[in-house]
Enzyme design. Structure first.
Site, mmCIF file in Angstrom:
data_model
loop_
_atom_site.group_PDB
_atom_site.id
_atom_site.type_symbol
_atom_site.label_atom_id
_atom_site.label_comp_id
_atom_site.label_asym_id
_atom_site.label_seq_id
_atom_site.Cartn_x
_atom_site.Cartn_y
_atom_site.Cartn_z
ATOM 1 N N SER A 161 0.816 -1.190 0.019
ATOM 2 C CA SER A 161 -0.167 0.252 0.037
ATOM 3 C C SER A 161 0.952 1.324 0.043
ATOM 4 C CB SER A 161 -0.752 -0.126 1.250
ATOM 5 O OG SER A 161 -1.273 1.219 1.698
ATOM 6 N N TYR A 187 0.594 -0.015 10.586
ATOM 7 C CA TYR A 187 0.225 -0.576 9.490
ATOM 8 C C TYR A 187 1.152 -0.009 8.294
ATOM 9 C CZ TYR A 187 -2.500 -0.395 5.020
ATOM 10 O OH TYR A 187 -2.999 -0.503 3.839
#
Length: 328
Positions: A161, A187
């Site tokens: 991502s 994350y």
């Protein structure tokens, strides 16, 4: 084999609006066996559908196959299996069943993931985002290695991502045992780990015909956002390091459809434009550009995610944490 692929657009001729079907083109995937983790929801589901409709046999491991059944109904050549990435025994059992069937594995797309979850730990005490997004997939790929080699020419796609720009991997404290937990740092770390995994896997596997890629799907509203508040999801700029800074590249902040979100994974897994290449981070259906650490761009891969030295150290740490060595 094994030469270094430059982290720069080819260019592919595709772009942010390309769908997974367009990225695949008229490629026939009959006889190809693929595993897509997370392949029953969001981007993973679309990835599974496009591969299966092109002729591939697609195995979709799910924590709760019964739940996944309705989602994949009507997709041809799709087999549901059981796997929980937070449970090491479950990963081993899934891999054992797959290997026992004797099938080669042509494509492995590690698409399952969680985002910005509150602090949770797996059975071993590892932080959930690092455990699910990176370590679980690391163990899975290690255990499926014989089947990837058997394919003679296999591809592994680590779905990452642009969240990787929130920070690199803290090799001294990856599980937030000592530092204060921050769901976005965690994350970012897990998504940087995905890219570093592809870098090192490609380096180790290319001579034996296994190439690896990291793919950023784009901003897509899926179930991945389930831990976010409405305020967070209403602002795609949440992933900007400093929220008050407007993103200088409005195109990079456009939300994609699920069909567009699955395009880069499918392209990395199947495109002959990438023959002989690997170890690179891709987005918008092309190899991404490398950008400096302080870049304010929404796109591009940051240096800490493609650093070969960090990639090697993360690999060795991961082998230690999961207790599985790659037999490369």
């Amino acid at each position: 084999m094994g030469h270094t692929t430059i982290q720069a657009p080819i260019p592919s001729g595709f772009g942010p609006h390309t769908t997974a079907r367009e990225a695949l083109g008229n490629r026939n995937l009959e006889g190809i066996v693929a595993i897509v983790t997370g392949g029953y929801s969001g981007i993973g589901l679309e990835t599974s559908r496009v591969l299966a409709e092109a002729g591939a046999t697609v195995i979709v491991p799910a924590r709760t196959p019964d739940k996944a059944k309705a989602a994949v109904a009507g997709i041809p050549r799709l087999e549901l299996e059981t796997l929980d990435l937070m449970d090491p025994d479950s990963i081993d059992n899934f891999a054992d069943r797959f290997l026992a069937a004797g099938r080669p594995l042509d494509i492995l797309i590690n698409s399952a993931g969680i985002m910005a979850a509150p602090l949770m730990r797996d059975a071993r005490g590892y932080e959930s985002q690092f455990a699910t997004n990176h370590l679980g997939h690391f163990q899975l790929t290690a255990r499926l290695w014989p089947a990837l080699l058997q394919a003679k020419s296999a591809r592994v796609v680590a779905v990452s991502s642009r969240g990787h720009r929130l920070g690199g991997v803290d090799l001294d404290d990856p599980n937030f045992d000592r530092r204060t937990y921050d769901k976005w740092k965690a994350y970012g770390q897990s998504k940087s780990a995905n890219v570093l995994f592809a870098v090192e896997l490609d380096k180790r596997g290319s001579a034996q015909g296994v190439r690896a890629f990291a793919a950023h799907p784009g901003l897509v509203m899926t179930d991945l956002s389930r831990h976010l508040s409405e305020e967070e999801t209403g602002r795609p700029k949440q992933i900007n390091d400093e929220q008050e800074k407007p993103a200088p590249d409005p195109e990079a902040d456009q939300f994609k459809t699920v069909e567009q979100g699955a395009a880069t994974s499918v392209w990395c897994a199947t495109s002959d434009q990438l023959d002989g290449m690997g170890g690179v981070y891709c987005e918008d259906v092309d190899i991404s550009e490398a950008v400096p650490a302080d870049s304010e761009k929404g796109t591009g891969v940051r240096p800490w995610a493609i650093d070969p030295d960090i990639a090697q150290r993360l690999w060795e740490l991961s082998e230690k944490l999961v207790g599985v060595k790659f037999t490369i």
